[in-house]
Design a protein around this motif. Structure first.
Motif, short mmCIF file in Angstrom:
data_model
loop_
_atom_site.label_atom_id
_atom_site.label_comp_id
_atom_site.label_asym_id
_atom_site.label_seq_id
_atom_site.Cartn_x
_atom_site.Cartn_y
_atom_site.Cartn_z
N GLU A 1 -2.46 11.54 -2.65
CA GLU A 1 -2.19 11.08 -1.30
C GLU A 1 -3.26 11.55 -0.34
OE1 GLU A 1 -1.72 13.53 0.97
OE2 GLU A 1 -1.50 15.17 -0.43
N ASP B 1 -1.80 7.82 4.28
CA ASP B 1 -2.54 6.58 4.37
C ASP B 1 -2.67 5.94 2.99
OD1 ASP B 1 -4.26 4.59 5.55
OD2 ASP B 1 -5.93 5.62 4.62
N ASP B 2 -2.94 6.75 1.98
CA ASP B 2 -3.10 6.26 0.61
C ASP B 2 -2.16 7.07 -0.27
OD1 ASP B 2 -3.91 5.09 -1.68
OD2 ASP B 2 -5.98 5.81 -1.64
N TYR B 3 -1.10 6.47 -0.76
CA TYR B 3 -0.02 7.18 -1.46
C TYR B 3 0.17 6.56 -2.84
CZ TYR B 3 4.75 9.04 -2.21
OH TYR B 3 5.87 9.67 -2.71
N GLU C 1 4.65 5.87 4.78
CA GLU C 1 3.71 5.47 5.83
C GLU C 1 3.69 6.44 7.01
OE1 GLU C 1 5.19 1.88 3.63
OE2 GLU C 1 6.14 3.55 4.69
N THR D 1 -2.40 11.44 6.94
CA THR D 1 -2.94 10.91 8.18
C THR D 1 -2.87 11.99 9.27
OG1 THR D 1 -0.80 10.09 8.96
CG2 THR D 1 -2.13 8.60 7.59
N GLN E 1 -12.88 9.94 10.75
CA GLN E 1 -12.29 10.64 9.60
C GLN E 1 -12.87 12.03 9.43
OE1 GLN E 1 -11.70 8.44 5.81
NE2 GLN E 1 -13.01 10.00 4.92
N SER F 1 -6.21 0.44 1.96
CA SER F 1 -6.09 1.55 2.90
C SER F 1 -7.28 1.55 3.86
CB SER F 1 -6.04 2.88 2.14
OG SER F 1 -7.30 3.15 1.52
N ALA F 2 -7.11 2.23 4.99
CA ALA F 2 -8.18 2.30 5.99
C ALA F 2 -9.43 2.94 5.40
CB ALA F 2 -7.70 3.09 7.21
N GLN F 3 -9.24 3.99 4.61
CA GLN F 3 -10.38 4.68 4.00
C GLN F 3 -11.15 3.76 3.06
OE1 GLN F 3 -9.43 7.86 1.26
NE2 GLN F 3 -11.10 9.11 2.06
N HIS G 1 -13.54 3.65 12.97
CA HIS G 1 -12.87 4.52 12.01
C HIS G 1 -13.39 5.94 12.17
CE1 HIS G 1 -11.86 6.15 7.94
NE2 HIS G 1 -10.80 5.40 8.12
N GLU H 1 -7.81 4.97 12.89
CA GLU H 1 -8.52 3.69 12.86
C GLU H 1 -8.05 2.81 14.01
OE1 GLU H 1 -9.67 0.44 9.47
OE2 GLU H 1 -7.54 0.86 9.76
#
Length: 229
Positions: free
Chosen positions: A6, A65-67, A61, A9, A114, A146-148, A112, A125
């Motif tokens: 994961e 962000d990435d799960y 959520e 965020t 990070q 995902s945003a990344q 973006h 983002e």
């Protein structure tokens, strides 16, 4: 086999580090963390009839962000955690994520921001912003990523530029917001001209939506590294 990956965020870090973990720590030192495809759940005294039971449930959520999760038990994982140690580790991670941040700007109107370490990734983002100059439409196949991942793919295509700036400098740039500008325009100077991240602020004439050309304010931030794009 159990697998769990994961990326927290910024909102997820704030929820846990500033709000929920301090409260959960007061309920008891040890709790059970239950993970499934859609939720992350903190459980206190679930297997003990004595004392107060508490359940804190988050949709994925809300924190990540990435799960990604997989297990032989219908993609469910459960384990005991020491809340105080988890809280301490999260504070430490946040404290070391404060030297440099990566900023990318795309032709799609995406900004973006990070901060990353080997243990955690925090990001924000902003999409569909106004673009001055060359603009492009984001590929439809990127919409559910995902945003990344989207940011990385956009840079590889050459549709975005990316730089690293000092968090300390970025914090000073935020002080310009005290001037209450009506608009802020962001840009990255091209390679070969002394790369920098530039922010130009614009102001309206009071009582109107017309630009006040008598006022000028902009910030130029030096960059540590010029990324691709």
């Amino acid at each position: 086999m159990k697998k769990f990956k994961e990326f927290l965020t910024e909102n997820g870090v704030n929820l846990l580090e500033m709000r929920f973990l301090p409260a959960l720590d007061k309920m008891g030192k040890i709790c059970h963390l239950y993970l499934n495809r859609d939720h992350v759940i903190f459980l206190h005294n679930l297997f003990n009839g004595d004392g107060v039971q508490s359940i804190a449930q988050f949709r994925k959520e809300a924190l990540f962000d990435d799960y990604r999760i997989s297990s032989q038990n219908e993609d469910c994982i459960s384990f005991a955690v020491d809340v105080s140690l988890l809280h301490r580790a999260l504070r430490r991670i946040v404290s070391i994520c404060t030297e440099f941040l990566n900023i990318s700007i795309s032709k799609y109107g995406d900004l973006h921001i990070q901060i990353s370490t080997t243990l955690i990734t925090l990001g924000a983002e902003f999409q569909t912003l106004l673009v001055l100059g060359e603009r492009a439409d984001a590929p439809s196949e990127d919409r559910n990523l995902s945003a990344q991942t989207r940011s990385a793919r956009t840079i590889l295509r050459g549709d975005a530029q990316s730089v690293e700036v000092s968090v300390k400098h970025f914090g000073k740039r935020l002080q310009c917001q005290l001037g209450k500008p009506n608009y802020a325009f962001y840009g990255i100077a091209p390679q070969g001209t002394g790369a920098c991240w530039t922010v130009i602020f614009q102001f309206f004439i009071p009582g109107s939506h017309k630009m006040d050309k008598s006022i000028s304010l902009h910030c130029i931030l030096p960059v540590r590294d010029q990324g691709s794009g």
